[in-house]
Design an enzyme around this catalytic site. Structure first.
Site, PDB file in Angstrom:
ATOM      1  N   ILE A  43      86.080  67.514  41.620  1.00  0.00           N
ATOM      2  CA  ILE A  43      85.975  68.775  40.893  1.00  0.00           C
ATOM      3  C   ILE A  43      84.697  69.493  41.304  1.00  0.00           C
ATOM      4  CG2 ILE A  43      85.780  69.856  38.608  1.00  0.00           C
ATOM      5  CD1 ILE A  43      88.545  68.616  39.170  1.00  0.00           C
TER       6      ILE A  43
ATOM      7  N   ALA B 213      91.452  67.299  34.030  1.00  0.00           N
ATOM      8  CA  ALA B 213      90.351  67.372  34.985  1.00  0.00           C
ATOM      9  C   ALA B 213      89.065  67.028  34.245  1.00  0.00           C
ATOM     10  CB  ALA B 213      90.258  68.765  35.575  1.00  0.00           C
ATOM     11  N   GLU B 214      88.299  66.098  34.774  1.00  0.00           N
ATOM     12  CA  GLU B 214      87.046  65.683  34.151  1.00  0.00           C
ATOM     13  C   GLU B 214      85.862  66.234  34.934  1.00  0.00           C
ATOM     14  OE1 GLU B 214      86.885  61.475  33.776  1.00  0.00           O
ATOM     15  OE2 GLU B 214      88.624  61.385  32.466  1.00  0.00           O
ATOM     16  N   GLY B 215      84.769  66.464  34.225  1.00  0.00           N
ATOM     17  CA  GLY B 215      83.539  66.892  34.870  1.00  0.00           C
ATOM     18  C   GLY B 215      83.469  68.378  35.150  1.00  0.00           C
ATOM     19  N   VAL B 216      84.212  69.179  34.403  1.00  0.00           N
ATOM     20  CA  VAL B 216      84.204  70.627  34.607  1.00  0.00           C
ATOM     21  C   VAL B 216      82.945  71.198  33.965  1.00  0.00           C
ATOM     22  CG1 VAL B 216      85.439  72.785  34.212  1.00  0.00           C
ATOM     23  CG2 VAL B 216      86.712  70.680  34.661  1.00  0.00           C
TER      24      VAL B 216
END
Length: 73
Positions: free
Chosen positions: A3, A32-35
């Site tokens: 990401i 989605a992780e870490g946005v």
């Protein structure tokens, strides 16, 4: 990692897009992780990713605060 790098790295963007597509074809949810940046969220939306988490969305918080904020009847 993917990401964070997808704006500058075509390989990372390709991996993210492939994961989104694969999850859709398999009928499973993907988050989605870490946005951390609005540009990342916009790009994920354009790619068809329905859910995201990270500092852009909300900072870490106690479970009861999370429930009040996000889990409504």
């Amino acid at each position: 990692m993917f990401i964070a790098e997808m704006a500058d790295c075509k390989r990372s963007a390709g991996i993210v897009l492939s994961l989104i597509d694969m999850s859709r074809r398999l009928g499973i949810s993907i988050i989605a992780e870490g946005v951390e940046e609005a540009e990342q969220l916009q790009r994920l939306d354009t790619m068809g990713c329905p859910l995201a988490q990270g500092f852009l969305v909300a900072r870490p918080m106690p479970a009861d605060e999370f429930a009040e904020r996000f889990l409504r009847d």
